[in-house]
Structures are given as structure tokens and as C-alpha cells.
Design a protein around this motif. Structure first.
Motif, short mmCIF file in Angstrom:
data_model
loop_
_atom_site.label_atom_id
_atom_site.label_comp_id
_atom_site.label_asym_id
_atom_site.label_seq_id
_atom_site.Cartn_x
_atom_site.Cartn_y
_atom_site.Cartn_z
N VAL A 35 37.77 35.63 41.58
CA VAL A 35 37.40 35.67 42.99
C VAL A 35 38.22 34.67 43.78
N HIS A 36 38.37 33.45 43.28
CA HIS A 36 39.14 32.43 44.00
C HIS A 36 40.63 32.74 44.02
N LEU A 37 41.14 33.33 42.95
CA LEU A 37 42.54 33.75 42.96
C LEU A 37 42.77 34.83 44.02
N LEU A 38 41.83 35.75 44.13
CA LEU A 38 41.94 36.81 45.14
C LEU A 38 41.85 36.25 46.56
N ILE A 39 40.93 35.30 46.76
CA ILE A 39 40.82 34.67 48.09
C ILE A 39 42.12 33.95 48.44
N GLY A 40 42.69 33.27 47.46
CA GLY A 40 43.98 32.60 47.70
C GLY A 40 45.06 33.59 48.07
N TRP A 41 45.08 34.73 47.40
CA TRP A 41 46.10 35.76 47.69
C TRP A 41 45.93 36.32 49.09
N VAL A 42 44.68 36.63 49.49
CA VAL A 42 44.43 37.14 50.84
C VAL A 42 44.79 36.09 51.88
N LEU A 46 47.34 36.34 54.99
CA LEU A 46 46.92 36.01 56.35
C LEU A 46 47.86 35.00 56.98
N ALA A 47 48.31 34.04 56.19
CA ALA A 47 49.18 32.98 56.72
C ALA A 47 50.45 33.54 57.33
N PHE A 48 50.95 34.62 56.79
CA PHE A 48 52.21 35.19 57.27
C PHE A 48 52.01 36.55 57.94
N GLY A 49 50.78 36.78 58.41
CA GLY A 49 50.51 37.96 59.22
C GLY A 49 50.63 39.27 58.51
N GLU A 50 50.44 39.28 57.19
CA GLU A 50 50.62 40.50 56.42
C GLU A 50 49.30 41.14 56.01
N SER A 51 48.18 40.60 56.48
CA SER A 51 46.89 41.15 56.10
C SER A 51 45.91 40.99 57.25
N LYS A 52 45.08 42.01 57.46
CA LYS A 52 44.02 41.95 58.45
C LYS A 52 42.65 41.74 57.80
N ARG A 53 42.67 41.55 56.50
CA ARG A 53 41.40 41.34 55.80
C ARG A 53 40.89 39.92 56.04
N GLN A 54 39.58 39.75 55.87
CA GLN A 54 39.01 38.42 55.95
C GLN A 54 39.46 37.58 54.76
N ALA A 55 39.82 36.34 55.02
CA ALA A 55 40.17 35.42 53.93
C ALA A 55 38.87 34.81 53.40
N SER A 56 38.10 35.62 52.71
CA SER A 56 36.79 35.24 52.20
C SER A 56 36.51 36.08 50.98
N SER A 57 35.34 35.87 50.38
CA SER A 57 34.99 36.68 49.21
C SER A 57 34.92 38.16 49.58
N THR A 58 34.37 38.47 50.76
CA THR A 58 34.29 39.87 51.19
C THR A 58 35.67 40.48 51.32
N GLU A 63 40.08 43.78 49.15
CA GLU A 63 41.48 43.84 48.71
C GLU A 63 41.55 44.41 47.29
N LEU A 64 40.68 43.93 46.42
CA LEU A 64 40.67 44.42 45.05
C LEU A 64 40.32 45.91 45.01
N ALA A 65 39.31 46.30 45.79
CA ALA A 65 38.86 47.69 45.77
C ALA A 65 39.93 48.65 46.27
N SER A 66 40.86 48.15 47.10
CA SER A 66 41.89 49.02 47.67
C SER A 66 43.04 49.28 46.70
N GLN A 67 43.08 48.57 45.59
CA GLN A 67 44.17 48.72 44.64
C GLN A 67 43.89 49.89 43.67
N PRO A 68 44.96 50.40 43.01
CA PRO A 68 44.73 51.41 41.96
C PRO A 68 43.77 50.88 40.90
N PHE A 69 42.80 51.67 40.53
CA PHE A 69 41.75 51.27 39.58
C PHE A 69 40.92 50.10 40.11
N GLY A 70 41.02 49.85 41.43
CA GLY A 70 40.33 48.70 42.01
C GLY A 70 38.82 48.80 41.95
#
Length: 271
Positions: A35-42, A46-58, A63-70
């Protein structure tokens, strides 16, 4: 009734000290680390404007659910978090038996609080699996604001969050987190690496939580409770500062270090 109570205590104590509970706790810690690795990735995105997802557990779960086999991976992660809750519940009821009464009560209460926090994470993941982000309806902060004295309750809750943040950062600075690793996980070069993961991770996580607490206090002080203040708000606040993208990237790296320490703790768990 007394016999039933004694039997329940005996069963719970045996479950808490069992080998299979060690395995379940390790699985839960792996999930928590991921979970923390995923939050870090999101957060990096976010830092470089490449994601509109919340930088949180949600946002991390989405983000994980959107991946293949997510979806399958998110189900596995949710199960791991549920196992983490089970471990902490048993620890709250039957753990820390070697401590004196006051320390045992304090540590069991802390385990109970962790069970609640991990349960909230598991619920958040389950909502993503059901296609519900949980963002509808009035915010919790706004609801509390409507109570008599709600403004002060929100501000006090924010101060409590800041206190927890300070304790988390202190555990990182003092390296008290090493008590979670067995002897093998503390020695040699690999032990030094885990020490640095934990030190950086706990301090950065504490600072991030402190920003969340500051935002909650500000909401209570200004009576602005339209939205709940969370990790995403805190990281976006960091992003708005001078050199924000670089600061946020550093914070993301620190959260990832915390995640890596959780993985190390799963490997060298000392309960």
C-alpha cells in the motif's frame, strides 16, 4: 458462563501465539508495505502532473485496480489487510502478557487503534472493488462541525493526529522501530539497509501525517469543514510549496522506504 469465558481466553491466547498467526501477520505486513509503495508511486506521478488520482490509499487502490490483473491483485491486497486487522485484534485482546499492567493496557489499546486504522484501509480497498470511491455525501469533518462544539472537536482531533505524527517521527529518529525485527534482521549490511529504510520511512511518514493534522486543525479553526482533510490534501500542500515537485518526490521516496521496511518486517518479524 465463566467456563465459556475462560475457554474463549484460552483459545484467543493460543491463536495469538500460534505459528499460523505469524504467517498471517507476515502476509498482512506485506500488504501494508505494498500500500505504501503504491501511494509513493501515485505521489511521484502527481508531482510531475502525470496522474489525476488521489495520492492516498484510495488513489493507490484505484491505480492498482486499473492495471492488468489489477482486480485480482486488489482482492489479494484486501485479504492481506483483513489478516492484519485480525492480528491486531488478537494482540489487543491477548498480547503483551509479559508487560506490567499499565504498559500492557497501553500497548493493547495501541493495537486496538491500529486494528481500526487497518480496518479503514481494508474498507477503502473493498469500496474500490465495488466501484465506490466513498466520496459521496457529507464529509465527516463537516458532520462533526454541525455538532455543538464541533469546531473544537475537529481542532482537537487535528492536534491528536499531530501528536501521533510526532510519535511516529520519534520512533524513526530513535530507531525504536528496530524492536519489530528479529536479531537476524538487524545485523550486517542488510540490517543497516533495513535500519535506513525504517528511519527514513518513519520520519517522512510522521511529517506527512503532521501536515494532515495541521490541515484538520486549520479546518476546525476556520470552520471550513466542507471536505475531509487527508493524505492527498497534505501531499498537494507540499506540491504547492517552492520546489514542490521535488519535495513531493522526496516525500514519495520516504513513503516507499516505509513500505520497504514493512516488507523487511514481514521477513524478519519479531512479535
Amino acid at each position: 458462563m465463566n467456563n465459556i469465558g475462560r475457554a474463549t481466553k484460552t483459545t484467543g491466547r493460543q491463536a495469538h501465539h500460534s505459528t499460523w498467526m505469524d504467517h498471517l501477520a507476515r502476509v498482512g505486513l506485506v500488504a501494508y508495505g505494498v500500500v505504501h509503495l503504491l501511494i509513493g508511486w501515485v505521489a511521484v506521478q502527481l508531482a510531475f502532473g502525470e496522474s489525476k488520482r488521489q495520492a492516498s490509499s484510495t488513489g493507490a487502490f484505484a491505480e492498482l485496480a486499473s492495471q492488468p490483473f489489477g482486480t485480482a491483485a486488489l482482492w489479494a491486497l484486501t485479504l492481506g489487510l483483513v489478516l492484519l486487522v485480525l492480528w491486531r485484534v488478537l494482540e489487543a485482546g491477548f498480547g503483551h502478557e509479559d508487560e506490567d499492567d499499565s504498559d500492557r493496557l497501553r500497548k493493547r489499546a495501541a493495537s486496538g487503534l491500529k486494528a481500526v486504522l487497518y480496518g479503514a484501509l481494508a474498507l477503502s480497498a473493498f469500496r474500490i472493488l465495488l466501484g465506490d470511491s466513498g466520496s459521496k455525501g457529507r464529509s465527516t469533518t463537516g458532520t462533526v462541525m454541525s455538532w455543538p462544539g464541533g469546531q473544537w472537536l475537529v481542532a482537537l482531533a487535528g492536534l491528536a493526529v499531530i501528536g501521533y505524527a510526532a510519535w511516529t517521527a520519534y520512533r524513526g529518529w530513535s530507531e525504536k522501530f528496530l524492536e519489530h525485527l528479529d536479531q537476524q534482521g538487524r545485523i550486517g549490511e542488510i540490517g543497516d539497509l533495513y535500519r535506513w529504510f525504517g528511519k527514513i520511512g518513519y520520519i517522512v511518514k510522521g511529517l506527512s501525517i503532521a501536515v494532515v493534522g495541521g490541515l484538520v486543525v486549520h479546518a476546525g479553526w476556520t470552520h471550513s469543514g466542507k471536505e475531509d482533510q487527508g493524505l492527498d490534501d497534505a501531499l498537494r500542500t507540499v506540491l504547492e510549496q517552492p520546489f514542490g515537485p521535488y519535495l513531493l518526490t522526496a516525500v514519495a521516496a520516504g513513503l516507499a522506504c516505509y513500505g520497504l521496511f514493512c516488507l523487511a518486517r514481514a521477513r524478519y518479524l519479531d512479535r
